[in-house]
Design a protein around this motif. Sequence first.
Motif, PDB file in Angstrom:
ATOM      1  N   UNK A   1       0.838  -1.189   0.000  1.00  0.00           N
ATOM      2  CA  UNK A   1       0.000   0.000   0.000  1.00  0.00           C
ATOM      3  C   UNK A   1       0.873   1.239   0.000  1.00  0.00           C
ATOM      4  N   UNK A   2       0.591   2.129  -0.933  1.00  0.00           N
ATOM      5  CA  UNK A   2       1.334   3.382  -1.036  1.00  0.00           C
ATOM      6  C   UNK A   2       0.531   4.483  -0.372  1.00  0.00           C
ATOM      7  N   UNK A   3       0.895   4.929   0.819  1.00  0.00           N
ATOM      8  CA  UNK A   3       0.113   5.964   1.489  1.00  0.00           C
ATOM      9  C   UNK A   3       0.318   7.315   0.835  1.00  0.00           C
ATOM     10  N   UNK A   4      -0.584   8.220   1.128  1.00  0.00           N
ATOM     11  CA  UNK A   4      -0.450   9.587   0.612  1.00  0.00           C
ATOM     12  C   UNK A   4       0.653  10.294   1.365  1.00  0.00           C
TER      13      UNK A   4
ATOM     14  N   UNK B   1      -8.115   2.051  -3.655  1.00  0.00           N
ATOM     15  CA  UNK B   1      -7.743   0.952  -4.543  1.00  0.00           C
ATOM     16  C   UNK B   1      -6.608   1.330  -5.481  1.00  0.00           C
ATOM     17  N   UNK B   2      -6.495   2.624  -5.839  1.00  0.00           N
ATOM     18  CA  UNK B   2      -5.428   3.019  -6.759  1.00  0.00           C
ATOM     19  C   UNK B   2      -4.058   2.972  -6.107  1.00  0.00           C
ATOM     20  N   UNK B   3      -4.000   2.792  -4.779  1.00  0.00           N
ATOM     21  CA  UNK B   3      -2.716   2.683  -4.075  1.00  0.00           C
ATOM     22  C   UNK B   3      -2.398   1.253  -3.657  1.00  0.00           C
ATOM     23  N   UNK B   4      -3.237   0.309  -4.074  1.00  0.00           N
ATOM     24  CA  UNK B   4      -3.077  -1.084  -3.675  1.00  0.00           C
ATOM     25  C   UNK B   4      -2.392  -1.879  -4.783  1.00  0.00           C
ATOM     26  N   UNK B   5      -1.405  -2.677  -4.391  1.00  0.00           N
ATOM     27  CA  UNK B   5      -0.783  -3.647  -5.292  1.00  0.00           C
ATOM     28  C   UNK B   5      -0.955  -5.018  -4.665  1.00  0.00           C
ATOM     29  N   UNK B   6      -1.923  -5.818  -5.114  1.00  0.00           N
ATOM     30  CA  UNK B   6      -2.190  -7.116  -4.463  1.00  0.00           C
ATOM     31  C   UNK B   6      -1.015  -8.070  -4.591  1.00  0.00           C
ATOM     32  N   UNK B   7      -0.865  -8.892  -3.554  1.00  0.00           N
ATOM     33  CA  UNK B   7       0.123  -9.963  -3.578  1.00  0.00           C
ATOM     34  C   UNK B   7      -0.589 -11.306  -3.685  1.00  0.00           C
TER      35      UNK B   7
END
Length: 336
Positions: free
Chosen positions: A161-164, A210-216
């Motif tokens: 997750x990429x936080x703001x 969702x635009x900051x999520x990269x699922x594993x």
Amino acid sequence: MPKTSARLLSLLSLLQARRDWPGALLAERLDISPRTVRRDVDRLRELGYPIVAFKGPDGGYRLDAGTELPPLLFDDEQAVALAIALQIAATTTGAGIEEAAARALNTVRQVMPARLRHRIDALQVTAVERPALRPRPQVDSGVLMALSAAVHAREVLRFDYTPASPPGADDNGAQTPPRRVQPHHLVAWGGRWYLLAWDLDREDWRTFRADRITPRTPTGPRFTPRELPGGEVGAFMVGRFRGSEGSGDWPCHGEVILDLPAAVVSRHTRDGVVEELGPNRCRLVLGSWSWPGLAAAIGGFDADIEVVGPAELKDAFARLAGRYANAATGTPPSIR
């Protein structure tokens, strides 16, 4: 249209209208014999429609899901509704499907009869969005599908997750551990997509953009869904964005009396309570995410204000009055 072809279309329309059809009822609705129904079902199967026969006292037929998409049959209202929905999706959804929606709309339009094409061509939808301070983020459709699949399967989800980052923050490239959550809902809110989930490490409900999520992959074990506070997704999301921690209400409430007609105030009050006190006087109960924010919202009415309470609202008006006075005279704020 030949009689047999017309009958096949009628049969297909009936099979799409409900899950199970007893053979005798189909024969009655089409005014044909059960033997003719069986022959027509075989013809539809040859065309690629996966029709399953089921046994029993009321044995009949079911249009099952297949591995390929055969030709579909829509009535006029369904075809128009589909075209309108595709027009809206082709403008902006934030889901990265705009181009695919436009191509699907063109495909649907080509196979429509002329009477429906004229109706669709006459209805051109123009979506105008409110100006945003920042560009609206686009979410990869693959990410949305992965999140939705985890929600549906009730499987623990791991993702980066990429936080703001606050303005001026320095990204030192430090790696953060992946988040582990129990995904409950995929929500579209205010033009953005959010994952509503129970955070296993923080032991609390969280919303993730969702635009900051990269699922594993792979996903984790299955879980038993938890009860959402308040029991309703919409109310919970409203509460979170209002800062009320799930209660669904604003954290700050105030009551004032305005020298304006109630009819005028109510037109510009989305979720406040307005009570008429006279021809040009009304009581307003309003909420906001902070006391200064509430005072500023009330100050937007061009009228004299009498604060009924609470004291926090009076203090907020006093602070804003000082700031506005300094702004009007060009006096710099005092250094504390």
